[in-house]
Design a protein around this motif. Structure first.
Motif, PDB file in Angstrom:
ATOM      1  N   ILE A  14     -40.388  71.542  13.147  1.00 26.45           N
ATOM      2  CA  ILE A  14     -41.848  71.450  13.098  1.00 26.45           C
ATOM      3  C   ILE A  14     -42.240  70.380  12.089  1.00 26.45           C
ATOM      4  N   ASP A  15     -42.820  69.307  12.589  1.00 23.52           N
ATOM      5  CA  ASP A  15     -43.213  68.188  11.735  1.00 23.52           C
ATOM      6  C   ASP A  15     -44.335  68.620  10.784  1.00 23.52           C
ATOM      7  N   ALA A  29     -47.049  77.591  19.882  1.00 25.42           N
ATOM      8  CA  ALA A  29     -45.830  77.027  20.465  1.00 25.42           C
ATOM      9  C   ALA A  29     -44.596  77.748  19.946  1.00 25.42           C
ATOM     10  N   LYS A  30     -44.558  78.033  18.649  1.00 27.28           N
ATOM     11  CA  LYS A  30     -43.405  78.715  18.066  1.00 27.28           C
ATOM     12  C   LYS A  30     -43.257  80.120  18.657  1.00 27.28           C
ATOM     13  N   ASP A  31     -44.365  80.817  18.845  1.00 29.79           N
ATOM     14  CA  ASP A  31     -44.306  82.164  19.417  1.00 29.79           C
ATOM     15  C   ASP A  31     -43.783  82.142  20.853  1.00 29.79           C
ATOM     16  N   VAL A  32     -44.254  81.175  21.661  1.00 27.51           N
ATOM     17  CA  VAL A  32     -43.802  81.086  23.056  1.00 27.51           C
ATOM     18  C   VAL A  32     -42.311  80.772  23.103  1.00 27.51           C
ATOM     19  N   LEU A  33     -41.861  79.838  22.278  1.00 28.26           N
ATOM     20  CA  LEU A  33     -40.442  79.469  22.270  1.00 28.26           C
ATOM     21  C   LEU A  33     -39.570  80.624  21.786  1.00 28.26           C
ATOM     22  N   SER A  34     -40.026  81.315  20.746  1.00 27.72           N
ATOM     23  CA  SER A  34     -39.238  82.429  20.195  1.00 27.72           C
ATOM     24  C   SER A  34     -39.144  83.590  21.172  1.00 27.72           C
ATOM     25  N   ALA A  35     -40.180  83.764  21.996  1.00 28.74           N
ATOM     26  CA  ALA A  35     -40.162  84.856  22.971  1.00 28.74           C
ATOM     27  C   ALA A  35     -39.235  84.558  24.145  1.00 28.74           C
ATOM     28  N   GLY A  36     -38.943  83.276  24.389  1.00 31.18           N
ATOM     29  CA  GLY A  36     -38.160  82.931  25.568  1.00 31.18           C
ATOM     30  C   GLY A  36     -36.747  82.484  25.296  1.00 31.18           C
ATOM     31  N   ALA A  37     -36.376  82.280  24.020  1.00 30.35           N
ATOM     32  CA  ALA A  37     -35.033  81.794  23.712  1.00 30.35           C
ATOM     33  C   ALA A  37     -34.680  82.128  22.275  1.00 30.35           C
ATOM     34  N   SER A  38     -33.393  82.020  21.978  1.00 24.23           N
ATOM     35  CA  SER A  38     -32.937  82.177  20.596  1.00 24.23           C
ATOM     36  C   SER A  38     -33.292  80.901  19.827  1.00 24.23           C
ATOM     37  N   VAL A  41     -35.790  77.878  13.352  1.00 23.34           N
ATOM     38  CA  VAL A  41     -36.953  77.065  13.009  1.00 23.34           C
ATOM     39  C   VAL A  41     -36.686  76.315  11.710  1.00 23.34           C
ATOM     40  N   CYS A  42     -36.953  75.015  11.718  1.00 17.76           N
ATOM     41  CA  CYS A  42     -36.820  74.180  10.518  1.00 17.76           C
ATOM     42  C   CYS A  42     -38.183  73.600  10.169  1.00 17.76           C
ATOM     43  N   LEU A  43     -38.508  73.594   8.874  1.00 15.98           N
ATOM     44  CA  LEU A  43     -39.784  73.076   8.394  1.00 15.98           C
ATOM     45  C   LEU A  43     -39.521  71.935   7.409  1.00 15.98           C
ATOM     46  N   PRO A  44     -39.133  70.762   7.881  1.00 20.56           N
ATOM     47  CA  PRO A  44     -38.817  69.662   6.959  1.00 20.56           C
ATOM     48  C   PRO A  44     -40.071  69.157   6.260  1.00 20.56           C
ATOM     49  N   ASP A  45     -39.912  68.753   5.017  1.00 16.90           N
ATOM     50  CA  ASP A  45     -41.015  68.200   4.237  1.00 16.90           C
ATOM     51  C   ASP A  45     -40.816  66.735   3.919  1.00 16.90           C
ATOM     52  N   SER A  46     -39.776  66.114   4.449  1.00 20.54           N
ATOM     53  CA  SER A  46     -39.512  64.701   4.201  1.00 20.54           C
ATOM     54  C   SER A  46     -38.714  64.155   5.377  1.00 20.54           C
ATOM     55  N   GLU A  49     -35.101  65.358   5.218  1.00 21.64           N
ATOM     56  CA  GLU A  49     -34.879  66.729   5.695  1.00 21.64           C
ATOM     57  C   GLU A  49     -34.960  66.780   7.213  1.00 21.64           C
ATOM     58  N   PHE A  50     -35.866  66.008   7.796  1.00 20.78           N
ATOM     59  CA  PHE A  50     -35.981  65.936   9.256  1.00 20.78           C
ATOM     60  C   PHE A  50     -34.660  65.445   9.851  1.00 20.78           C
ATOM     61  N   ALA A  51     -34.121  64.361   9.293  1.00 23.80           N
ATOM     62  CA  ALA A  51     -32.863  63.803   9.804  1.00 23.80           C
ATOM     63  C   ALA A  51     -31.708  64.771   9.606  1.00 23.80           C
ATOM     64  N   ARG A  52     -31.672  65.461   8.462  1.00 25.65           N
ATOM     65  CA  ARG A  52     -30.586  66.395   8.186  1.00 25.65           C
ATOM     66  C   ARG A  52     -30.612  67.562   9.180  1.00 25.65           C
ATOM     67  N   ALA A  53     -31.802  68.064   9.477  1.00 25.46           N
ATOM     68  CA  ALA A  53     -31.904  69.176  10.428  1.00 25.46           C
ATOM     69  C   ALA A  53     -31.430  68.757  11.814  1.00 25.46           C
TER      70      ALA A  53
END
Length: 319
Positions: A14-15, A29-38, A41-46, A49-53
């Motif tokens: 999540i940007d 969006a997160k709720d719909v995705l979590s209800a349909g699949a395993s 969730v990553c919350l990068p702040d830079s 962190e985005f690239a590492r995830a």
């Protein structure tokens, strides 16, 4: 060509710009995705962190919740890791500029886009790659047309900070703001400012005031003298100035090519545009700026873009 996804496990990145601009759509969006699949969730702040995830995704399918810049960032990282062809990417468009994602076929609306992640199919799309390892998902324009978003600093290396809503006069604000304050305001001892009303006394008033108007980038120059080559053949040379050059993916019947349209500069009667299709486009000449998708780049004196057919695998609704 469309294929079914290979993994039911999702890595949802999540940007931070999306979290700030439209937290409700992010939550849906997160709720719909979590209800349909395993999901993880990553919350990068830079950007780091985005690239590492993304690098540590393992067997999980990456899902980016963010705007066009977040999507382009993910594609660029995967391309530079030489992992793009083996990866199926998904995006839920949330944030400011979403035109690139929608042009690629991603649905509008958080629910529809999240359902496409779960129930859609992989579609292989052409990608434009330049000789500095940059990518273009949609369109390319030269010179870069001015937009309201073209404000300094123009370096797009850290797209997180420019939309940070914190007070620019706050010393704890984002680094790029503090750097720009130091540039715009000469270094000198701060003096406390007296106010008639005692309730207005604050240590923050001892800081330099932030400019009331944004500092905008200089306007683009007039007609440019550029040499445009398509598959090695010169479409226009330096002796004829051009107003604009546009490079867009070809029609489905011409997959693996791009359409190049050059509008020459003219006096009096409008000059007819020049058009060509090809796999490589080289632009050279005087320093020029260009706009690739949502970001402005340059100046450069020479750049070559090459089509990579079917290089991007994107989850889209089943036709």
């Amino acid at each position: 060509m469309a294929t079914s996804p290979t993994s039911g496990q999702l890595l949802v990145i999540i940007d931070p710009v999306a979290r700030r601009t439209d937290g409700e759509s992010v939550r849906i969006a997160k709720d719909v995705l979590s209800a349909g699949a395993s999901t993880k969730v990553c919350l990068p702040d830079s950007p780091e962190e985005f690239a590492r995830a993304l690098t540590r995704r393992g067997s999980r399918r990456p899902v980016v919740i963010g705007d066009d810049r977040a999507l382009t960032r993910a594609v660029t990282l995967l391309h530079r890791q030489r992992a793009l062809t083996a990866c199926v990417l998904s995006v839920v468009p949330v944030g400011g500029s979403l035109s690139v994602a929608h042009a690629l076929g991603v649905p509008t609306g958080a629910v529809a886009a999240a359902r496409a992640v779960l129930d859609g199919a992989e579609r292989r799309l052409d990608l434009l790659v330049d000789d500095s390892d940059g990518v273009v998902l949609g369109s390319l324009r030269i010179p870069a047309p001015p937009t309201a978003g073209d404000t300094l600093p123009t370096d797009a290396s850290d797209p997180y900070d420019p939309s940070d809503p914190s007070d620019p006069s706050d010393p704890s604000g984002p680094p790029w703001l503090r750097s720009l304050v130091r540039t715009l305001v000469p270094a000198r001892p701060y003096r406390s400012v007296r106010h008639a009303h005692p309730s207005r006394h604050s240590s923050r008033h001892s800081l330099p005031s932030w400019p009331s108007r944004p500092v905008t980038a200089p306007p683009p120059p007039g007609p440019a003298r550029l040499r445009i080559e398509v598959d090695g053949a010169t479409l226009i040379d330096l002796d004829q100035p051009v107003e604009t050059v546009s490079v867009t993916p070809g029609a489905p019947a011409t997959a693996g090519t791009v359409k190049v349209v050059v509008r020459p500069s003219s006096v009096g009667a409008e000059a007819a545009p020049l058009q060509a299709y090809g796999r490589t486009v080289t632009v050279s000449g005087a320093d020029f700026h260009y706009r690739a998708d949502a970001a402005a780049a340059g100046p450069v004196r020479r750049r070559t873009w090459t089509v990579r057919e079917g290089a991007l695998g994107l989850m889209l609704p089943v036709r």
